[in-house]
Enzyme design. Sequence first.
Site, short mmCIF file in Angstrom:
data_model
loop_
_atom_site.label_atom_id
_atom_site.label_comp_id
_atom_site.label_asym_id
_atom_site.label_seq_id
_atom_site.Cartn_x
_atom_site.Cartn_y
_atom_site.Cartn_z
N GLU A 162 0.80 -1.24 0.00
CA GLU A 162 0.00 0.00 0.00
C GLU A 162 0.84 1.29 0.00
O GLU A 162 0.63 2.16 0.83
CB GLU A 162 -0.98 -0.03 1.18
CG GLU A 162 -1.91 -1.23 1.13
CD GLU A 162 -2.76 -1.42 2.39
OE1 GLU A 162 -2.73 -0.58 3.28
OE2 GLU A 162 -3.45 -2.47 2.47
N GLU A 267 -6.26 -10.63 -1.43
CA GLU A 267 -7.06 -10.41 -0.21
C GLU A 267 -8.54 -10.35 -0.58
O GLU A 267 -9.27 -9.46 -0.17
CB GLU A 267 -6.63 -9.10 0.48
CG GLU A 267 -5.15 -9.06 0.84
CD GLU A 267 -4.76 -7.84 1.66
OE1 GLU A 267 -5.64 -7.14 2.18
OE2 GLU A 267 -3.54 -7.61 1.79
#
Length: 373
Positions: A162, A267
């Site tokens: 991220e 995810e």
Amino acid sequence: MKKLSYTLAVGWMAALLCTGCTRQQPVQEISLKEALADKFLIGVAINSTQAAGRDTAATRIIRQHFNSIVAENCMKSEVIHPEEDRYDFTLSDQFVEFGEANDMYIIGHTLIWHSQLSPWFCVDEAGKNVSPEVLTERMRDHIHTIVGRYKGRIKGWDVVNEAIEDDGSYRKSKFYEILGEEFIPMAFRLAQEADPDAELYYNDFSMAHPGKREGVVRLVKQLQERGIRIDAVGMQGHMQLDFPTVEAFEESMLAFAATGVKVMITELDMTVLPSPGQHVGANVEARFGYEKAMNPYPEELPEDVSGLWNDRMDDFFKLFLKHRAIVSRVTLWGVADSDSWRNDWPMEGRTDYPLLFDRNHQPKPVVYQVIYD
Ligand code: 9MR
């Protein structure tokens, strides 16, 4: 058409359950990992109770359906490296042992992430940012120690998590503030040094945003131009019922693969709940106070919504299968609905239905569709 596939899957389930009764073959015998064996790895994020074998309903599903696991929380820096001179491998060792005992492809998550970061990591005793030299040394110690400990055992690492914003710019994290964009190539180099055979990934959410897509492609190319290895881009895949479109997700998959790396869905989950902010991705800092109206299905999910959810999840699996040549792994972010972070984010105390197995640990129709279609 959509309604039909959902109805067919429900019919399949009834038929299988019935067959199971008469032939004494429980429905549990079918398996995602067998059905997908020549397509891609099928993984799941596991929590520490599951890794310890204490959640037997979940561990049965993990062993039956999945051939890869990733650590949901136990390898985040605040857990594994709580103080500069102290690592705590209690939970991560247990996680890796669980994976080995069950012959699974084990993924480490995550080495460098701005969130769940140990408070000491980027600052000195007075709370001021450390120098680039000190942070470089801390990153070296962190990555070498953790990757080195599991060398040859953990097969792939989310090296950086991220680091790119939705508009393609760099997230202004502490790592970025102190080292600039150089912290990313540095992390990949250090991970490669520590275990040259481990796969190295860049992992992020909201990857269907055009800006993020372009930013991540730029990043991958920069690494490649400098001769720094990156094996795959992880598209987290925290979906909503109305976002992203399958087409936009596909465009990003193809854009990443065009750089020569593999694509992973790392995810995967899909919320059915209304979003208090617009398309808030998976930014864990986003938080809203509880509102009853934002928790519309506290007891059970109405059939029309579960039909929508199921068909959309099936559409995504069809997309992954269509592109199986570039997809090396699809990982669900949790086993059963009750396990999911979605119940408490971005608003605590809601009831969500985002995963492939329900609160009774029963497979949803899409599981049968993926196996038998
Ligand atoms: O599922 C995780 C949840 O249990 C944690 O509280 C949270 C904060 O550490 O992180 C969740 O996992 C995140 C993952 O590590 C990175 N991408 C977004 C995931 C969902 O927030």
